[in-house]
Write an enzyme that holds these catalytic residues in place. Structure first.
Site, PDB file in Angstrom:
ATOM      1  N   CYS A   2       0.829  -1.165  -0.054  1.00 56.44           N
ATOM      2  CA  CYS A   2      -0.145  -0.070   0.033  1.00 56.44           C
ATOM      3  C   CYS A   2       1.103   1.396  -0.092  1.00 56.44           C
ATOM      4  CB  CYS A   2      -0.836  -0.032   1.330  1.00 56.44           C
ATOM      5  SG  CYS A   2      -1.788  -1.506   1.580  1.00 56.44           S
ATOM      6  N   ARG A  27       1.374   1.723  -6.032  1.00 60.82           N
ATOM      7  CA  ARG A  27       1.457   0.864  -5.077  1.00 60.82           C
ATOM      8  C   ARG A  27       0.219   0.162  -4.672  1.00 60.82           C
ATOM      9  NH1 ARG A  27       6.427   1.264  -2.162  1.00 60.82           N
ATOM     10  NH2 ARG A  27       5.500   0.188  -0.337  1.00 60.82           N
ATOM     11  N   TRP A  74      -3.883  -1.438  -1.172  1.00 63.47           N
ATOM     12  CA  TRP A  74      -3.642  -2.668  -1.966  1.00 63.47           C
ATOM     13  C   TRP A  74      -3.965  -3.888  -1.068  1.00 63.47           C
ATOM     14  CZ3 TRP A  74      -3.572  -4.212  -6.967  1.00 63.47           C
ATOM     15  CH2 TRP A  74      -3.287  -5.666  -7.150  1.00 63.47           C
ATOM     16  N   ASN A  98       0.979   0.061   6.061  1.00 61.73           N
ATOM     17  CA  ASN A  98       1.475  -0.648   4.829  1.00 61.73           C
ATOM     18  C   ASN A  98       2.238  -1.880   5.351  1.00 61.73           C
ATOM     19  OD1 ASN A  98       2.507  -1.460   2.513  1.00 61.73           O
ATOM     20  ND2 ASN A  98       4.288  -0.034   2.558  1.00 61.73           N
ATOM     21  N   GLY A  99       1.636  -3.027   4.979  1.00 61.41           N
ATOM     22  CA  GLY A  99       2.547  -4.404   5.416  1.00 61.41           C
ATOM     23  C   GLY A  99       1.590  -5.347   5.734  1.00 61.41           C
ATOM     24  N   GLU A 483       7.889 -20.463 -20.095  1.00 60.68           N
ATOM     25  CA  GLU A 483       7.803 -18.995 -19.658  1.00 60.68           C
ATOM     26  C   GLU A 483       8.866 -18.053 -20.351  1.00 60.68           C
ATOM     27  OE1 GLU A 483       5.666 -17.244 -18.494  1.00 60.68           O
ATOM     28  OE2 GLU A 483       6.529 -15.682 -17.267  1.00 60.68           O
ATOM     29  N   LYS A 487       8.036 -14.843 -22.246  1.00 61.40           N
ATOM     30  CA  LYS A 487       8.310 -13.312 -22.151  1.00 61.40           C
ATOM     31  C   LYS A 487       9.101 -12.818 -23.481  1.00 61.40           C
ATOM     32  CE  LYS A 487       6.913 -12.621 -19.165  1.00 61.40           C
ATOM     33  NZ  LYS A 487       5.956 -13.453 -18.118  1.00 61.40           N
ATOM     34  N   GLU A 490       6.354 -12.005 -26.049  1.00 59.38           N
ATOM     35  CA  GLU A 490       5.372 -10.703 -25.853  1.00 59.38           C
ATOM     36  C   GLU A 490       5.937  -9.417 -25.736  1.00 59.38           C
ATOM     37  OE1 GLU A 490       3.021 -11.443 -22.167  1.00 59.38           O
ATOM     38  OE2 GLU A 490       4.868 -11.951 -21.068  1.00 59.38           O
ATOM     39  N   HIS A 506      12.134 -35.187 -31.759  1.00 57.60           N
ATOM     40  CA  HIS A 506      10.866 -35.711 -32.164  1.00 57.60           C
ATOM     41  C   HIS A 506      10.137 -34.731 -33.281  1.00 57.60           C
ATOM     42  CE1 HIS A 506      10.780 -39.113 -29.819  1.00 57.60           C
ATOM     43  NE2 HIS A 506      10.868 -38.590 -28.740  1.00 57.60           N
ATOM     44  N   LYS A 605      -3.320  -6.122 -19.686  1.00 54.35           N
ATOM     45  CA  LYS A 605      -2.718  -6.560 -18.334  1.00 54.35           C
ATOM     46  C   LYS A 605      -3.810  -7.466 -18.000  1.00 54.35           C
ATOM     47  CE  LYS A 605      -0.144  -7.095 -14.981  1.00 54.35           C
ATOM     48  NZ  LYS A 605       1.017  -8.069 -15.150  1.00 54.35           N
TER      49      LYS A 605
HETATM   50  C1  F6R Z   1       2.050 -12.868 -19.627  1.00 53.47           C
HETATM   51  C2  F6R Z   1       0.986 -12.628 -18.956  1.00 53.47           C
HETATM   52  C3  F6R Z   1      -0.419 -13.259 -19.230  1.00 53.47           C
HETATM   53  C4  F6R Z   1      -1.170 -13.721 -18.220  1.00 53.47           C
HETATM   54  C5  F6R Z   1      -2.365 -14.277 -18.601  1.00 53.47           C
HETATM   55  C6  F6R Z   1      -3.197 -14.698 -17.409  1.00 53.47           C
HETATM   56  O1  F6R Z   1       3.159 -12.072 -19.122  1.00 53.47           O
HETATM   57  O2  F6R Z   1       0.905 -11.976 -18.010  1.00 53.47           O
HETATM   58  O3  F6R Z   1      -0.084 -14.413 -19.909  1.00 53.47           O
HETATM   59  O4  F6R Z   1      -0.384 -14.698 -17.272  1.00 53.47           O
HETATM   60  O5  F6R Z   1      -3.289 -13.269 -19.360  1.00 53.47           O
HETATM   61  O6  F6R Z   1      -3.490 -13.711 -16.453  1.00 53.47           O
HETATM   62  P1  F6R Z   1      -4.013 -13.822 -14.981  1.00 53.47           P
HETATM   63  O7  F6R Z   1      -2.887 -14.535 -14.509  1.00 53.47           O
HETATM   64  O8  F6R Z   1      -4.260 -12.418 -14.451  1.00 53.47           O
HETATM   65  O9  F6R Z   1      -5.313 -14.543 -14.911  1.00 53.47           O
END
Ligand code: F6R
Length: 610
Positions: A2, A27, A74, A98-99, A483, A487, A490, A506, A605
């Site tokens: 927070c 935050r 948060w 915060n904590g 992963e 990364k 994207e 294969h 996001k």
């Molecule tokens: C990649 C990324 C996405 C999310 C996916 C699921 O860096 O962030 O692949 O992992 O859209 O999102 P959440 O975890 O919010 O359900």
């Protein structure tokens, strides 16, 4: 995570506090509130939702006075709502925090047993009552705060005011950040530099155990016992934008380097190192339920799906329980069968991803017990689940998930250990080893990240011009390979594939030539020999091999073009370390290419469409 602010001086406090909160909204942003002393008493205004809701409320109910505290939340304990929003009040005492208070369950029960009426579900309100009890014993405000903190375990940055004193704020810090700002006849307080930058550049960073009494013309620092403390004053010449990102160029880079702190917060109160066990009281699953599950299905999308894959390996190995992982969208696309006594574990940073939410509802409607591993408290997925085991990564702003991934791994590993212990598959000795291993991960992460600060930038320059990049891993490293590839795709828009090392021959091995950099995850674990053979197969076909290997592995170094060395830990915990170089590599490649790292094209996001 927070944000808190404080002001004591000669100006109207409310506009300064709101401005500080706006600069700390990164935050946390699920609710906000202010408390201002009007000369007679402390008045509080709080609102659920973003800061603009608080601003609207303040237009209707202005707060006047030259001393006050504020908070942007948060949620960590208790859903986002007005009643859970800070400040929290008990009698004359008002607190922002915060904590995470680790022993909040014990404190809550004690206060309830004493007949105290609690208004909220938060751990912070408990602190307000503890301070109030000490005040009523005759202590002054700073003495009461010290005495209350002697009862508290966990992380806190606290600011406390009393209606009996319009001139002082008492603040204290342990594990959560707090900065003091020095003005002319006025003093400022904040969780972070950006809140103070428009008002002063003269700042003091508090250390753990510091308690400060803030008055308009001075700050008196002591320790928790009341002994004097001195901290240096520093001149900060950051721009406000740099400050929000803590000096990092992008939020993603900041979040990568924040992972040790995020892990600490996620592990806090959940590792019982004395007993050598995991504490999951908040999840609400009984030991009997743990013993009764017939199988586990993990559901998620994207990065969270990769974390879920690691969770599968952990649950199978530690709990001896059949586990399967499903893409949430595919789970919905077929006639998934839910068996009797099935546990469905849903993994999501946002808690709002549409496919994951709909899959959650589907599993629930078919009779599964549903546990959510989610970062955003009070989001839709935990609301539709039987229990939640929250990651405490704090808000993640970069679209590419980094710190939320590692905290998901931590929760899944803790849950696997907890299940294994309850089901009898996991010995006390191995449980203790894993608990100790997890406790050490944050410091190993810090060392590894520090050691890669310049080397990963160089590696990105060397290999980042490639058109295709492969990532190979076996066992628990396979999801990390996936992963790493995700990364890179994207944020740098480079074509990348993650493969199970054993699958290469294969088909995909045909892709390899001198142009293709191949990351091979080959730390010393149960699959080491076979992974090393796969590495050599790639090398023999001309690939430029970048190995992520255990420290001191000369065999790997001898056959690789580049090596990233990770420190030793339990093989099951290694994904928490091996993912770090892959995140950093992607970041630096994207930064060199000049892409919009924090908001890559075509992505959002939170994905609330099908
Ligand atoms: C990649 C990324 C996405 C999310 C996916 C699921 O860096 O962030 O692949 O992992 O859209 O999102 P959440 O975890 O919010 O359900």
């Amino acid at each position: 995570m927070c944000g808190i602010v404080g002001y004591v001086g000669v100006q109207e406090a409310a506009p300064i506090l709101v401005d500080g909160l706006r600069r700390l909204e990164y935050r946390g942003y699920d609710s906000a509130g202010l408390a201002v002393h009007n000369g007679q008493s402390v008045e509080v205004v709080r609102r659920s939702g973003k800061l603009r809701e608080l601003e609207k409320a303040l237009q209707e109910t202005p707060l006047t006075g030259a001393m006050g505290i504020g908070h942007t939340r948060w949620a960590t304990h208790g859903k986002p709502s007005e009643v859970n929003a800070h400040p929290h009040t008990a009698g004359p005492v008002t607190v922002v925090h915060n904590g995470i208070i680790e022993n909040h369950l014990v404190l809550r029960q004690e206060l309830l047993d004493q007949g105290v009426e609690l208004q909220s579900e938060t751990d912070t309100e408990l602190v307000a009552h503890l301070v109030e009890q000490q005040l009523s014993q005759g202590l002054d405000l700073v003495g009461a705060v010290r005495a209350a903190l002697a009862r508290v375990r966990g992380a806190y940055a606290l600011a406390v005011v009393s209606s009996a004193d319009p001139t002082r704020i008492v603040a204290a810090k342990h594990s959560s950040p707090m900065v003091l700002g020095f003005g002319q006849g006025e003093m400022f307080l904040g969780s972070d530099i950006p809140a103070l930058l428009p008002y002063t550049r003269e700042m003091t960073f508090l250390e753990d155990g510091d308690v400060v009494v803030l008055e308009a013309t001075r700050a008196t620092l002591t320790d928790l016992e009341g002994g004097p403390v001195e901290r240096p004053r520093q001149h900060i010449d950051w721009s406000p934008v740099m400050a929000e990102k803590a000096g990092y160029k992008h939020f993603m880079l900041k979040e990568i380097f924040e992972q040790p702190r995020a892990l600490e917060d996620t592990l806090r109160g959940r590792l019982d190192r004395e007993a050598g066990d995991i504490v999951t009281a908040e999840v609400g699953l009984s030991d009997e339920q743990a013993r009764g599950f017939s199988r586990v299905t993990l559901l998620a999308c994207g990065t969270s799906h990769h974390a879920a894959m690691v969770g599968r390996y952990a649950i199978e190995e530690l709990a001896g329980l059949a586990a399967q992982v499903e893409l949430a969208s595919e789970y919905r696309a077929r006639s998934a069968v839910v068996t009797e006594n099935e546990l469905v574990v849903v993994v999501s940073q946002s808690g709002e991803t549409l496919d994951t939410l709909e899959a959650t509802k589907l599993a629930k409607s078919k009779g599964a017990t549903v546990l959510a591993i989610v970062n955003v408290i009070g989001s839709a997925i935990p609301r539709h689940s039987d229990g939640a085991f929250y990651t405490h990564a704090g808000p993640e702003i970069g679209v590419a998930s980094t710190k939320c991934f590692s905290t998901q791994l931590a929760n899944l590993l803790m849950f696997g250990i907890w299940l294994g212990r309850r089901r009898g598959g996991l010995s006390a000795a191995r449980t203790r080893e894993l608990v100790e291993g997890l406790a050490h991960i944050p410091s190993l992460m810090t060392d590894l990240l520090t050691s890669m600060k310049t080397s990963m930038g160089e590696m990105a320059r060397r290999y980042g011009g490639a058109q295709d990049v492969l990532f190979l891993g076996r066992g628990v490293q396979f999801p990390i390979a996936l992963e790493g590839a995700l990364k890179l795709k994207e944020i740098s828009y480079i074509h990348a594939e993650g493969y199970a090392s054993g699958e290469m021959k294969h088909g995909p091995i045909a892709l390899i030539d001198e142009q293709v950099p191949v990351f091979v995850l080959v730390p010393r674990d149960g699959n080491y020999e076979r992974s090393l053979s796969n590495l050599q197969e790639a090398k023999a076909r001309g690939a430029r091999v970048i190995a992520v290997a255990s420290e001191g592995d000369d065999a790997v170094a001898g056959v690789s073009d580049s090596v990233v060395a990770v420190p030793p830990t339990d093989p099951l915990l290694l994904p928490l370390l091996t993912v770090l170089p892959l995140q950093l590599f992607s970041y630096y490649v994207a930064d060199f290419k000049g892409t919009d790292v924090d908001q890559p094209r075509n992505l959002a996001k939170t994905v609330t469409v099908e």
